[in-house]
Design an enzyme around this catalytic site. Structure first.
Site, PDB file in Angstrom:
ATOM      1  N   ASN A 108      44.614  40.309  25.958  1.00  0.00           N
ATOM      2  CA  ASN A 108      45.010  41.718  26.104  1.00  0.00           C
ATOM      3  C   ASN A 108      46.272  42.015  25.310  1.00  0.00           C
ATOM      4  OD1 ASN A 108      42.846  41.935  27.729  1.00  0.00           O
ATOM      5  ND2 ASN A 108      43.989  41.882  29.657  1.00  0.00           N
ATOM      6  N   HIS A 125      46.391  37.819  21.075  1.00  0.00           N
ATOM      7  CA  HIS A 125      46.103  38.921  20.143  1.00  0.00           C
ATOM      8  C   HIS A 125      47.312  39.820  19.923  1.00  0.00           C
ATOM      9  CE1 HIS A 125      41.485  38.591  21.058  1.00  0.00           C
ATOM     10  NE2 HIS A 125      41.984  37.525  20.489  1.00  0.00           N
ATOM     11  N   ASN A 221      34.097  37.252  36.733  1.00  0.00           N
ATOM     12  CA  ASN A 221      33.575  38.311  35.865  1.00  0.00           C
ATOM     13  C   ASN A 221      32.292  38.843  36.514  1.00  0.00           C
ATOM     14  OD1 ASN A 221      32.427  39.847  33.706  1.00  0.00           O
ATOM     15  ND2 ASN A 221      33.526  38.574  32.220  1.00  0.00           N
ATOM     16  N   PRO A 222      32.197  40.158  36.726  1.00  0.00           N
ATOM     17  CA  PRO A 222      30.970  40.685  37.345  1.00  0.00           C
ATOM     18  C   PRO A 222      29.731  40.429  36.489  1.00  0.00           C
ATOM     19  CG  PRO A 222      32.676  42.406  37.172  1.00  0.00           C
ATOM     20  CD  PRO A 222      33.170  41.210  36.408  1.00  0.00           C
TER      21      PRO A 222
HETATM   22  P1  NAD Z   1      35.577  42.918  26.283  1.00  0.00           P
HETATM   23  O1  NAD Z   1      35.916  44.361  26.361  1.00  0.00           O
HETATM   24  O2  NAD Z   1      34.662  42.444  25.256  1.00  0.00           O
HETATM   25  O3  NAD Z   1      34.985  42.430  27.685  1.00  0.00           O
HETATM   26  C1  NAD Z   1      35.546  42.675  28.907  1.00  0.00           C
HETATM   27  C2  NAD Z   1      34.947  41.737  29.959  1.00  0.00           C
HETATM   28  O4  NAD Z   1      35.519  42.079  31.216  1.00  0.00           O
HETATM   29  C3  NAD Z   1      33.428  41.840  30.119  1.00  0.00           C
HETATM   30  O5  NAD Z   1      32.872  40.541  30.135  1.00  0.00           O
HETATM   31  C4  NAD Z   1      33.250  42.522  31.481  1.00  0.00           C
HETATM   32  O6  NAD Z   1      32.093  42.080  32.182  1.00  0.00           O
HETATM   33  C5  NAD Z   1      34.506  42.093  32.186  1.00  0.00           C
HETATM   34  N1  NAD Z   1      34.961  42.978  33.261  1.00  0.00           N
HETATM   35  C6  NAD Z   1      34.867  44.328  33.334  1.00  0.00           C
HETATM   36  N2  NAD Z   1      35.442  44.777  34.477  1.00  0.00           N
HETATM   37  C7  NAD Z   1      35.932  43.673  35.107  1.00  0.00           C
HETATM   38  C8  NAD Z   1      36.660  43.477  36.311  1.00  0.00           C
HETATM   39  N3  NAD Z   1      37.014  44.499  37.107  1.00  0.00           N
HETATM   40  N4  NAD Z   1      37.009  42.211  36.662  1.00  0.00           N
HETATM   41  C9  NAD Z   1      36.665  41.161  35.871  1.00  0.00           C
HETATM   42  N5  NAD Z   1      35.989  41.292  34.720  1.00  0.00           N
HETATM   43  C10 NAD Z   1      35.628  42.536  34.343  1.00  0.00           C
HETATM   44  O7  NAD Z   1      36.952  42.179  26.202  1.00  0.00           O
HETATM   45  P2  NAD Z   1      37.422  40.759  25.743  1.00  0.00           P
HETATM   46  O8  NAD Z   1      36.272  39.805  25.635  1.00  0.00           O
HETATM   47  O9  NAD Z   1      38.549  40.382  26.615  1.00  0.00           O
HETATM   48  O10 NAD Z   1      38.053  40.971  24.324  1.00  0.00           O
HETATM   49  C11 NAD Z   1      37.614  41.762  23.279  1.00  0.00           C
HETATM   50  C12 NAD Z   1      38.811  42.391  22.583  1.00  0.00           C
HETATM   51  O11 NAD Z   1      39.179  43.578  23.227  1.00  0.00           O
HETATM   52  C13 NAD Z   1      40.054  41.565  22.576  1.00  0.00           C
HETATM   53  O12 NAD Z   1      40.416  41.399  21.265  1.00  0.00           O
HETATM   54  C14 NAD Z   1      41.147  42.379  23.287  1.00  0.00           C
HETATM   55  O13 NAD Z   1      42.348  42.275  22.556  1.00  0.00           O
HETATM   56  C15 NAD Z   1      40.609  43.767  23.221  1.00  0.00           C
HETATM   57  N6  NAD Z   1      40.924  44.674  24.331  1.00  0.00           N
HETATM   58  C16 NAD Z   1      42.128  44.633  24.983  1.00  0.00           C
HETATM   59  C17 NAD Z   1      42.390  45.525  26.031  1.00  0.00           C
HETATM   60  C18 NAD Z   1      43.698  45.459  26.772  1.00  0.00           C
HETATM   61  O14 NAD Z   1      44.691  45.054  26.209  1.00  0.00           O
HETATM   62  N7  NAD Z   1      43.718  45.853  28.034  1.00  0.00           N
HETATM   63  C19 NAD Z   1      41.426  46.463  26.403  1.00  0.00           C
HETATM   64  C20 NAD Z   1      40.211  46.498  25.688  1.00  0.00           C
HETATM   65  C21 NAD Z   1      39.980  45.578  24.669  1.00  0.00           C
END
Ligand code: NAD
Ligand code: ZN
Length: 252
Positions: A108, A125, A221-222
């Site tokens: 994140n 990241h 993870n759901p």
């Molecule tokens: P992703 O968006 O690909 O996946 C998110 C994952 O979280 C999914 O597998 C989903 O099933 C799971 N998920 C959703 N709600 C959840 C919950 N309440 N509890 C537990 N799990 C839950 O994200 P990723 O694989 O972490 O990474 C992809 C890229 O997205 C990374 O490069 C990251 O830097 C970026 N990203 C970062 C943020 C942030 O900083 N908050 C937000 C969105 C994407």
């Protein structure tokens, strides 16, 4: 499920060294959207221009069309603006405060682990709100992007500025990888993978290594991911409530 939670709580009670690998799902319950999915920052993975987010947030797009890339840096920043840590972030920081050695390695870029009080977070990241110059060593933290021009320029050298966050096509920060390598080779008692799709080898390999070494592994993870069939414990539920329940059994 309850018996699994009890087993994990029993492991945690005696655990002294823990590694949490986290992704966008950890911040979902703070109201920060993930990238993909209908409610993501990029519905169906596309920008308004119909470009896949991996392309618009890539190094080559940033170099070719920095204004377009910045349009989506602004979107990402507004998606994290004013958001607070949730029970998942807090559980990790409470465990660290309990005297255990807790390392959080996150994908994140929102800084919410640090807001929850976690120390020594490995930001694989980078961090969206640290802004750096592409030409000189200017670096500044912006609590908000509000008020920045459409294409922010360096006040020192007029070079184009960018977030100190990883763009697609770029290499991970070396110091973060080295630190993760050090932690995964220390004597860990348990590894958690929370809220990540686990598509990148650097987030799956600590889990695979732990499995080979007989170290307990937990996925929260759901949705199913690439490592769901491999981990010792799989919790198919949201991160906040799951970690809160586990913590209650450890401290209660
Ligand atoms: P992703 O968006 O690909 O996946 C998110 C994952 O979280 C999914 O597998 C989903 O099933 C799971 N998920 C959703 N709600 C959840 C919950 N309440 N509890 C537990 N799990 C839950 O994200 P990723 O694989 O972490 O990474 C992809 C890229 O997205 C990374 O490069 C990251 O830097 C970026 N990203 C970062 C943020 C942030 O900083 N908050 C937000 C969105 C994407
Ligand atoms: Zn500069």
């Amino acid at each position: 499920m309850q018996s699994e939670l009890d087993e994990i709580a029993a492991i945690l009670k005696h655990a002294r060294r823990l590694l949490f690998i986290t992704g966008a799902g950890v911040s979902a319950e703070s109201g920060v959207p993930t990238f993909r999915g209908a409610t993501g920052v990029f519905p169906n993975g596309l920008t308004e221009e119909g470009i896949p987010f991996e392309e618009v947030l890539s190094n080559s797009t940033f170099r070719r069309e920095p204004e377009l890339a910045w349009k989506y840096f602004f979107r990402l920043e507004s998606s994290i603006r004013g958001k607070e840590p949730n029970p998942a972030h807090r559980a990790m920081s409470i465990l660290q405060d309990s005297g255990r050695e807790v390392c959080v390695a996150t994908q994140n870029i929102d800084g919410l682990h640090q807001s929850a009080g976690s120390r020594g977070v490995i930001e694989l990241h980078g961090n969206l709100r640290w802004i750096i110059c592409t030409k000189c060593d200017y670096r500044v933290y912006h609590q908000t992007f509000e008020g920045l021009p459409e294409l922010p320029l360096c006040p020192r050298c007029r070079g184009i500025l960018r977030p100190d966050a990883l763009l697609y096509e770029e290499m991970l920060p070396e110091n973060a990888l080295e630190e993760l390598d050090r932690v995964q080779n220390s004597e860990l008692d348990v590894i958690f993978s929370v809220g990540t799709t686990s598509i990148f080898s650097y987030v799956t390999s600590p889990v695979v290594l732990a499995i080979q070494r007989g170290i307990p592994t937990v996925e929260i993870n759901p949705e199913e991911t690439f490592i769901s069939d491999m981990v010792r414990y799989r919790i198919a539920a949201p991160a906040g409530v799951s970690l809160q329940n586990i913590l209650a059994s450890v401290t209660g």
